[in-house]
Write a protein that holds these residues in place. Structure first.
Motif, PDB file in Angstrom:
ATOM      1  N   SER A 200       0.844  -1.190   0.000  1.00  0.00           N
ATOM      2  CA  SER A 200       0.000   0.000   0.000  1.00  0.00           C
ATOM      3  C   SER A 200       0.878   1.239   0.000  1.00  0.00           C
ATOM      4  CB  SER A 200      -0.908   0.006   1.232  1.00  0.00           C
ATOM      5  OG  SER A 200      -0.131   0.009   2.415  1.00  0.00           O
ATOM      6  N   LEU A 201       0.401   2.285  -0.643  1.00  0.00           N
ATOM      7  CA  LEU A 201       1.131   3.548  -0.659  1.00  0.00           C
ATOM      8  C   LEU A 201       0.510   4.487   0.356  1.00  0.00           C
ATOM      9  CD1 LEU A 201       1.751   4.284  -4.457  1.00  0.00           C
ATOM     10  CD2 LEU A 201       3.463   3.771  -2.724  1.00  0.00           C
ATOM     11  N   PHE A 202       1.326   4.916   1.325  1.00  0.00           N
ATOM     12  CA  PHE A 202       0.911   5.896   2.326  1.00  0.00           C
ATOM     13  C   PHE A 202      -0.365   5.466   3.052  1.00  0.00           C
ATOM     14  CE2 PHE A 202       3.249   7.997  -1.081  1.00  0.00           C
ATOM     15  CZ  PHE A 202       4.346   8.458  -0.362  1.00  0.00           C
ATOM     16  N   GLY A 203      -0.440   4.168   3.338  1.00  0.00           N
ATOM     17  CA  GLY A 203      -1.546   3.650   4.134  1.00  0.00           C
ATOM     18  C   GLY A 203      -2.854   3.479   3.400  1.00  0.00           C
ATOM     19  N   LEU A 204      -2.842   3.682   2.087  1.00  0.00           N
ATOM     20  CA  LEU A 204      -4.070   3.548   1.296  1.00  0.00           C
ATOM     21  C   LEU A 204      -4.096   2.200   0.597  1.00  0.00           C
ATOM     22  CD1 LEU A 204      -4.042   7.078  -0.375  1.00  0.00           C
ATOM     23  CD2 LEU A 204      -5.435   6.360   1.564  1.00  0.00           C
ATOM     24  N   ASN A 205      -5.294   1.628   0.439  1.00  0.00           N
ATOM     25  CA  ASN A 205      -5.373   0.403  -0.339  1.00  0.00           C
ATOM     26  C   ASN A 205      -5.156   0.724  -1.809  1.00  0.00           C
ATOM     27  OD1 ASN A 205      -7.919   1.091  -1.643  1.00  0.00           O
ATOM     28  ND2 ASN A 205      -8.951   0.553   0.282  1.00  0.00           N
ATOM     29  N   PHE A 206      -5.002  -0.312  -2.623  1.00  0.00           N
ATOM     30  CA  PHE A 206      -4.620  -0.112  -4.014  1.00  0.00           C
ATOM     31  C   PHE A 206      -5.602   0.770  -4.770  1.00  0.00           C
ATOM     32  CE2 PHE A 206      -4.683  -1.424  -8.499  1.00  0.00           C
ATOM     33  CZ  PHE A 206      -3.391  -1.095  -8.849  1.00  0.00           C
ATOM     34  N   ASN A 207      -6.890   0.501  -4.639  1.00  0.00           N
ATOM     35  CA  ASN A 207      -7.897   1.258  -5.401  1.00  0.00           C
ATOM     36  C   ASN A 207      -7.928   2.725  -5.007  1.00  0.00           C
ATOM     37  OD1 ASN A 207      -8.825  -0.848  -7.050  1.00  0.00           O
ATOM     38  ND2 ASN A 207     -10.156  -1.630  -5.421  1.00  0.00           N
ATOM     39  N   ASP A 208      -7.797   2.999  -3.711  1.00  0.00           N
ATOM     40  CA  ASP A 208      -7.804   4.395  -3.256  1.00  0.00           C
ATOM     41  C   ASP A 208      -6.521   5.114  -3.676  1.00  0.00           C
ATOM     42  OD1 ASP A 208     -10.288   4.114  -2.112  1.00  0.00           O
ATOM     43  OD2 ASP A 208      -9.502   3.641  -0.114  1.00  0.00           O
ATOM     44  N   ALA A 209      -5.400   4.390  -3.600  1.00  0.00           N
ATOM     45  CA  ALA A 209      -4.118   5.015  -3.931  1.00  0.00           C
ATOM     46  C   ALA A 209      -4.008   5.301  -5.423  1.00  0.00           C
ATOM     47  CB  ALA A 209      -2.969   4.116  -3.478  1.00  0.00           C
ATOM     48  N   LYS A 210      -4.443   4.372  -6.258  1.00  0.00           N
ATOM     49  CA  LYS A 210      -4.263   4.553  -7.694  1.00  0.00           C
ATOM     50  C   LYS A 210      -5.038   5.756  -8.227  1.00  0.00           C
ATOM     51  CE  LYS A 210      -7.929   1.573  -9.597  1.00  0.00           C
ATOM     52  NZ  LYS A 210      -8.225   0.372 -10.404  1.00  0.00           N
ATOM     53  N   SER A 211      -6.122   6.128  -7.544  1.00  0.00           N
ATOM     54  CA  SER A 211      -6.895   7.291  -7.985  1.00  0.00           C
ATOM     55  C   SER A 211      -6.186   8.608  -7.666  1.00  0.00           C
ATOM     56  CB  SER A 211      -8.277   7.280  -7.321  1.00  0.00           C
ATOM     57  OG  SER A 211      -8.174   7.417  -5.913  1.00  0.00           O
TER      58      SER A 211
END
Length: 309
Positions: A200-211
């Protein structure tokens, strides 16, 4: 005879009244950074080529190259060595630990961002009080201009800031905005690489981070025009371009005015900025600059286009 003696006396008087030649010293005012930058007896690193360093350098500066801390694989030269503890041991030998103040000198816009790359490397290892400046900074801490002796620091284990970099597998996942198909890159392989979760990037799951992801290409416009990620059909994340030099002033300090250009490119402080260059040097410099400017979700794809290919 009297006339000759008088002329000689007058000549001697004129010579004695002449201004004595000015004594030239090596001490100069600070060029390329505020004078306070050199306060506190910082460790000074110079990232120029050894030949240039040996011709002239700030007394007490230590010559290092970004390659000293990177892998030897020609396809991933920008990736840091696997053994980060080995890097911290080397830094300890030249007087650097996590509490050190470090000033990294380089050629600024005449170079390729090497000083920023070293600053980024130090940040990754947990050394946070790092500054960049031009190599023309020449105020000697020793008024005689003598070389200062390097004082070793005790060995220390780095507290690695993994948020400062992203590996090839994760970069590809967020660039293509898909979790599949993915393969591990580099020498290390995993039997079930396809089953490994993307971090995960910066504590976000993949779908939230990719947006929130945006890719920032910091190579020169000419390089970008020849080849860039927008030419790959599988890349779905937005891509912006700003040359790395724009992030630094003529004195190699951080350019705070760059924020307006970043905003015009859709890059705001709530975005996840994945920075890319050829092999992680210029992108490392920009990641360092972005973090210092408050873009806390910036990461360096140290493998760069070399590893992407």
């Amino acid at each position: 005879m009297r006339l000759i003696i008088g002329a000689l006396v007058m000549a001697m008087a004129l010579v004695s009244c002449q201004t004595k030649p000015t004594k030239v010293t090596s001490e100069q005012g600070v060029v390329g950074a505020p004078e306070k930058l050199m306060d506190g007896n910082p460790t000074i690193l110079d990232v120029r080529a050894p030949f240039e360093f040996n011709l002239s350098h700030v007394p007490g500066a230590i010559n290092v190259r970004w390659e000293d801390f990177s892998q030897q694989d020609p396809n991933s030269r920008g990736v840091l060595q696997d053994d980060l503890f080995a890097i911290s041991r080397r830094l300890a030998l030249i007087g650097i630990d996590p509490d050190s103040k470090v000033v990294v000198l380089g050629k600024g816009s005449l170079g390729n961002g090497e000083e920023g790359r070293i600053a980024w490397t130090l940040n990754v290892l947990g050394v946070k009080n790092v500054h960049t400046a031009l190599h023309t900074v020449a105020r000697a801490t020793n008024p005689k201009g003598d070389e200062a002796l390097v004082k070793n620091k005790p060995m220390w284990k780095p507290v690695v800031d993994e948020s400062l970099f992203i590996d090839a597998r994760n970069f590809k996942a967020y660039a293509t905005q898909t979790l599949s198909p993915l393969k591990m890159t580099g020498k290390k392989k995993h039997k079930k690489a396809m089953d490994l979760p993307v971090s995960s990037l910066f504590g976000l799951n993949f779908n939230d981070a990719k947006s929130k992801v945006i890719i920032l290409d910091v190579r020169a416009s000419a390089e970008y025009g020849i080849n860039n990620l927008t030419k790959y059909k599988n890349v779905k994340a937005p891509v912006a371009q700003l040359e790395w030099k724009e992030f630094f002033t003529e004195t190699n300090a951080l350019n705070k005015d760059i924020e307006k250009k970043l905003e015009s490119k859709g890059i705001t402080k709530d975005k996840i900025v994945m920075v890319i260059s050829s092999h992680g040097v210029r992108s490392g410099a920009v990641t360092y600059a972005l973090r210092e400017l408050g873009y806390r979700q910036s990461v360096n794809f140290a493998g760069g286009y070399e590893q992407w290919k």
